[in-house]
Motif scaffolding. Structure first.
Motif, PDB file in Angstrom:
ATOM      1  N   LEU A   3       4.579  38.258 -68.666  1.00 51.59           N
ATOM      2  CA  LEU A   3       4.460  39.237 -67.593  1.00 51.59           C
ATOM      3  C   LEU A   3       3.526  40.346 -68.034  1.00 51.59           C
ATOM      4  O   LEU A   3       3.705  40.942 -69.102  1.00 51.59           O
ATOM      5  N   SER A   4       2.512  40.639 -67.220  1.00 44.00           N
ATOM      6  CA  SER A   4       1.537  41.676 -67.558  1.00 44.00           C
ATOM      7  C   SER A   4       2.027  43.042 -67.093  1.00 44.00           C
ATOM      8  O   SER A   4       2.888  43.160 -66.217  1.00 44.00           O
ATOM      9  N   ALA A   5       1.444  44.080 -67.690  1.00 43.30           N
ATOM     10  CA  ALA A   5       1.827  45.444 -67.333  1.00 43.30           C
ATOM     11  C   ALA A   5       1.438  45.765 -65.892  1.00 43.30           C
ATOM     12  O   ALA A   5       2.162  46.500 -65.204  1.00 43.30           O
ATOM     13  N   ASN A   6       0.316  45.233 -65.426  1.00 38.80           N
ATOM     14  CA  ASN A   6      -0.100  45.488 -64.039  1.00 38.80           C
ATOM     15  C   ASN A   6       0.884  44.875 -63.052  1.00 38.80           C
ATOM     16  O   ASN A   6       1.180  45.469 -62.005  1.00 38.80           O
ATOM     17  N   THR A   7       1.400  43.700 -63.362  1.00 35.25           N
ATOM     18  CA  THR A   7       2.378  43.064 -62.475  1.00 35.25           C
ATOM     19  C   THR A   7       3.672  43.863 -62.424  1.00 35.25           C
ATOM     20  O   THR A   7       4.267  44.047 -61.360  1.00 35.25           O
ATOM     21  N   ILE A   8       4.117  44.365 -63.591  1.00 33.95           N
ATOM     22  CA  ILE A   8       5.334  45.179 -63.627  1.00 33.95           C
ATOM     23  C   ILE A   8       5.152  46.448 -62.801  1.00 33.95           C
ATOM     24  O   ILE A   8       6.026  46.837 -62.017  1.00 33.95           O
ATOM     25  N   GLY A   9       4.002  47.108 -62.951  1.00 29.40           N
ATOM     26  CA  GLY A   9       3.739  48.314 -62.165  1.00 29.40           C
ATOM     27  C   GLY A   9       3.640  48.040 -60.680  1.00 29.40           C
ATOM     28  O   GLY A   9       4.106  48.839 -59.856  1.00 29.40           O
ATOM     29  N   ALA A  10       3.050  46.895 -60.310  1.00 28.35           N
ATOM     30  CA  ALA A  10       2.937  46.545 -58.888  1.00 28.35           C
ATOM     31  C   ALA A  10       4.310  46.272 -58.277  1.00 28.35           C
ATOM     32  O   ALA A  10       4.591  46.681 -57.145  1.00 28.35           O
ATOM     33  N   ILE A  11       5.188  45.601 -59.020  1.00 29.49           N
ATOM     34  CA  ILE A  11       6.531  45.332 -58.505  1.00 29.49           C
ATOM     35  C   ILE A  11       7.313  46.633 -58.352  1.00 29.49           C
ATOM     36  O   ILE A  11       8.015  46.843 -57.358  1.00 29.49           O
ATOM     37  N   HIS A  12       7.196  47.526 -59.333  1.00 30.50           N
ATOM     38  CA  HIS A  12       7.904  48.804 -59.238  1.00 30.50           C
ATOM     39  C   HIS A  12       7.415  49.625 -58.047  1.00 30.50           C
ATOM     40  O   HIS A  12       8.222  50.212 -57.312  1.00 30.50           O
ATOM     41  N   SER A  13       6.099  49.661 -57.821  1.00 30.71           N
ATOM     42  CA  SER A  13       5.557  50.404 -56.672  1.00 30.71           C
ATOM     43  C   SER A  13       6.011  49.783 -55.355  1.00 30.71           C
ATOM     44  O   SER A  13       6.317  50.501 -54.395  1.00 30.71           O
ATOM     45  N   MET A  14       6.064  48.447 -55.308  1.00 32.97           N
ATOM     46  CA  MET A  14       6.505  47.779 -54.094  1.00 32.97           C
ATOM     47  C   MET A  14       7.971  48.067 -53.796  1.00 32.97           C
ATOM     48  O   MET A  14       8.348  48.299 -52.638  1.00 32.97           O
ATOM     49  N   LEU A  15       8.815  48.086 -54.836  1.00 31.41           N
ATOM     50  CA  LEU A  15      10.231  48.395 -54.618  1.00 31.41           C
ATOM     51  C   LEU A  15      10.417  49.827 -54.131  1.00 31.41           C
ATOM     52  O   LEU A  15      11.234  50.090 -53.238  1.00 31.41           O
ATOM     53  N   ARG A  16       9.665  50.770 -54.702  1.00 30.34           N
ATOM     54  CA  ARG A  16       9.759  52.153 -54.241  1.00 30.34           C
ATOM     55  C   ARG A  16       9.274  52.291 -52.795  1.00 30.34           C
ATOM     56  O   ARG A  16       9.826  53.076 -52.024  1.00 30.34           O
ATOM     57  N   ARG A  17       8.259  51.535 -52.436  1.00 37.76           N
ATOM     58  CA  ARG A  17       7.735  51.612 -51.077  1.00 37.76           C
ATOM     59  C   ARG A  17       8.680  50.971 -50.070  1.00 37.76           C
ATOM     60  O   ARG A  17       8.879  51.482 -48.969  1.00 37.76           O
ATOM     61  N   GLN A  18       9.281  49.849 -50.442  1.00 35.54           N
ATOM     62  CA  GLN A  18      10.196  49.170 -49.531  1.00 35.54           C
ATOM     63  C   GLN A  18      11.479  49.976 -49.312  1.00 35.54           C
ATOM     64  O   GLN A  18      12.054  49.942 -48.219  1.00 35.54           O
ATOM     65  N   LEU A  19      11.913  50.709 -50.337  1.00 31.07           N
ATOM     66  CA  LEU A  19      13.188  51.424 -50.270  1.00 31.07           C
ATOM     67  C   LEU A  19      12.994  52.934 -50.334  1.00 31.07           C
ATOM     68  O   LEU A  19      13.827  53.648 -50.895  1.00 31.07           O
ATOM     69  N   LYS A  20      11.894  53.425 -49.772  1.00 29.71           N
ATOM     70  CA  LYS A  20      11.632  54.868 -49.844  1.00 29.71           C
ATOM     71  C   LYS A  20      12.607  55.675 -48.991  1.00 29.71           C
ATOM     72  O   LYS A  20      12.766  56.875 -49.192  1.00 29.71           O
ATOM     73  N   ALA A  21      13.272  55.027 -48.029  1.00 31.45           N
ATOM     74  CA  ALA A  21      14.240  55.741 -47.190  1.00 31.45           C
ATOM     75  C   ALA A  21      15.578  55.938 -47.902  1.00 31.45           C
ATOM     76  O   ALA A  21      16.408  56.714 -47.429  1.00 31.45           O
ATOM     77  N   ILE A  22      15.786  55.263 -49.020  1.00 26.19           N
ATOM     78  CA  ILE A  22      17.050  55.379 -49.760  1.00 26.19           C
ATOM     79  C   ILE A  22      16.981  56.613 -50.646  1.00 26.19           C
ATOM     80  O   ILE A  22      16.144  56.705 -51.552  1.00 26.19           O
ATOM     81  N   LYS A  23      17.850  57.567 -50.395  1.00 28.84           N
ATOM     82  CA  LYS A  23      17.897  58.778 -51.212  1.00 28.84           C
ATOM     83  C   LYS A  23      18.671  58.511 -52.504  1.00 28.84           C
ATOM     84  O   LYS A  23      19.723  57.874 -52.480  1.00 28.84           O
ATOM     85  N   GLY A  24      18.140  58.995 -53.599  1.00 27.53           N
ATOM     86  CA  GLY A  24      18.793  58.802 -54.883  1.00 27.53           C
ATOM     87  C   GLY A  24      18.663  57.398 -55.442  1.00 27.53           C
ATOM     88  O   GLY A  24      19.514  56.963 -56.217  1.00 27.53           O
ATOM     89  N   LEU A  25      17.594  56.698 -55.058  1.00 27.45           N
ATOM     90  CA  LEU A  25      17.384  55.340 -55.549  1.00 27.45           C
ATOM     91  C   LEU A  25      17.013  55.367 -57.033  1.00 27.45           C
ATOM     92  O   LEU A  25      16.201  56.184 -57.469  1.00 27.45           O
ATOM     93  N   GLN A  26      17.610  54.485 -57.810  1.00 30.65           N
ATOM     94  CA  GLN A  26      17.322  54.344 -59.227  1.00 30.65           C
ATOM     95  C   GLN A  26      16.896  52.913 -59.518  1.00 30.65           C
ATOM     96  O   GLN A  26      17.531  51.962 -59.051  1.00 30.65           O
ATOM     97  N   ILE A  27      15.816  52.777 -60.294  1.00 31.21           N
ATOM     98  CA  ILE A  27      15.288  51.468 -60.661  1.00 31.21           C
ATOM     99  C   ILE A  27      15.187  51.418 -62.179  1.00 31.21           C
ATOM    100  O   ILE A  27      14.614  52.325 -62.794  1.00 31.21           O
TER     101      ILE A  27
END
Length: 200
Positions: free
Chosen positions: A81-105
Motif C-alpha cells: 500500500l502506497s502513501a498516496n493511496t492511504i491519503g486518498a482513502i483518508h480524504s475520501m472517508l472525511r469527505r463522505q462522512l463530513k456531516a458526522i460531528k466528532g468523527l474519528q478515523i
C-alpha cells in the motif's frame, strides 16, 4: 605580580552568570503528522530492498482485531500500500462522512518502506533507481482503517468503507466491533505451538 592583580581585577569585575528562566525559553511545540505527507521522520538507510508481503504461517493475529473504533475495513489478500493511496482513502472517508460531528478515523498501517523506480528502456546496471514513494506491506486479514463517531450508524459506515475498498484493488471485508472482532485476552488466545514432550 602586576599580572596577577590585573587578572584578579578583571575576574572580580565580571557579572555573575544567571541561568535563563523557563518562561524565557521558546515554547515546546508538538509535531503533528499530516496525512498528506506520510513518511518516517528518519531512516538508517535511504533505500531498501523490494521484499515480499509477509505470509503468516505461525498463527499470528497481530492487527487482525479491532482496537480503537466501532467500524473497520479488513483486506482479504496481501498487498503493498502506497502513501498516496492511504491519503486518498483518508480524504475520501472525511469527505463522505463530513456531516458526522466528532468523527474519528484511525490508521492501523504506516508507510515506512522507500520504493525506488528506474525509467523505461534503461539498460542493466548503473546502480539502484531513484526514490519514488513510500509504501507499507500489508499482510492478509489485517485491518487498515477504523472509525467511530457519536452519530455514525451502520449504513453510513458500510457505504463509506465500500468506497474505500474500491481504491485498494484487493477483496475487502467490513468489520463491526463486537466480542468476536475485539482483541481477546491473553488467556483466551489459542496456543501457537505444541508443547515439547520428551520421548519415552
Amino acid at each position: 605580580m602586576w599580572a596577577r592583580k590585573f587578572v584578579g581585577s578583571i575576574l572580580g569585575s565580571r557579572a555573575p552568570v544567571v541561568a535563563p528562566r523557563l518562561s524565557a525559553l521558546a515554547p515546546i511545540t508538538q509535531q503533528t503528522r499530516n496525512l498528506g505527507n506520510l513518511q518516517p521522520r528518519r531512516r538508517k538507510y535511504k533505500k531498501a530492498q523490494k521484499g515480499r508481503v509477509p505470509v503468516r504461517v505461525g498463527n499470528s493475529t497481530k492487527g487482525n482485531y479491532m482496537a480503537f473504533g466501532d467500524y473497520g475495513i479488513r483486506v482479504k489478500d496481501g498487498l503493498r500500500l502506497s502513501a498516496n493511496t492511504i491519503g486518498a482513502i483518508h480524504s475520501m472517508l472525511r469527505r463522505q462522512l463530513k456531516a458526522i460531528k466528532g468523527l474519528q478515523i484511525w490508521l492501523r498501517v504506516f508507510p515506512d518502506i522507500p520504493v525506488t523506480t528506474k525509467g523505461t528502456e534503461v539498460r542493466m546496471g548503473k546502480g539502484k533507481g531513484a526514490f519514488d514513494y513510500w509504501a507499507c506491506r500489508v499482510p492478509k486479514d489485517k485491518i487498515i482503517f477504523e472509525m467511530s463517531g457519536p452519530s455514525l450508524n451502520l449504513e453510513l459506515a458500510k457505504s463509506a468503507m465500500r468506497q474505500a475498498g474500491f481504491k485498494l484493488g484487493v477483496p475487502t471485508e467490513f468489520v463491526v466491533a463486537d466480542e468476536t472482532t475485539r482483541q481477546p485476552k491473553k488467556k483466551d488466545l489459542p496456543k501457537t505451538c505444541i508443547p515439547f514432550q520428551h520421548a519415552k
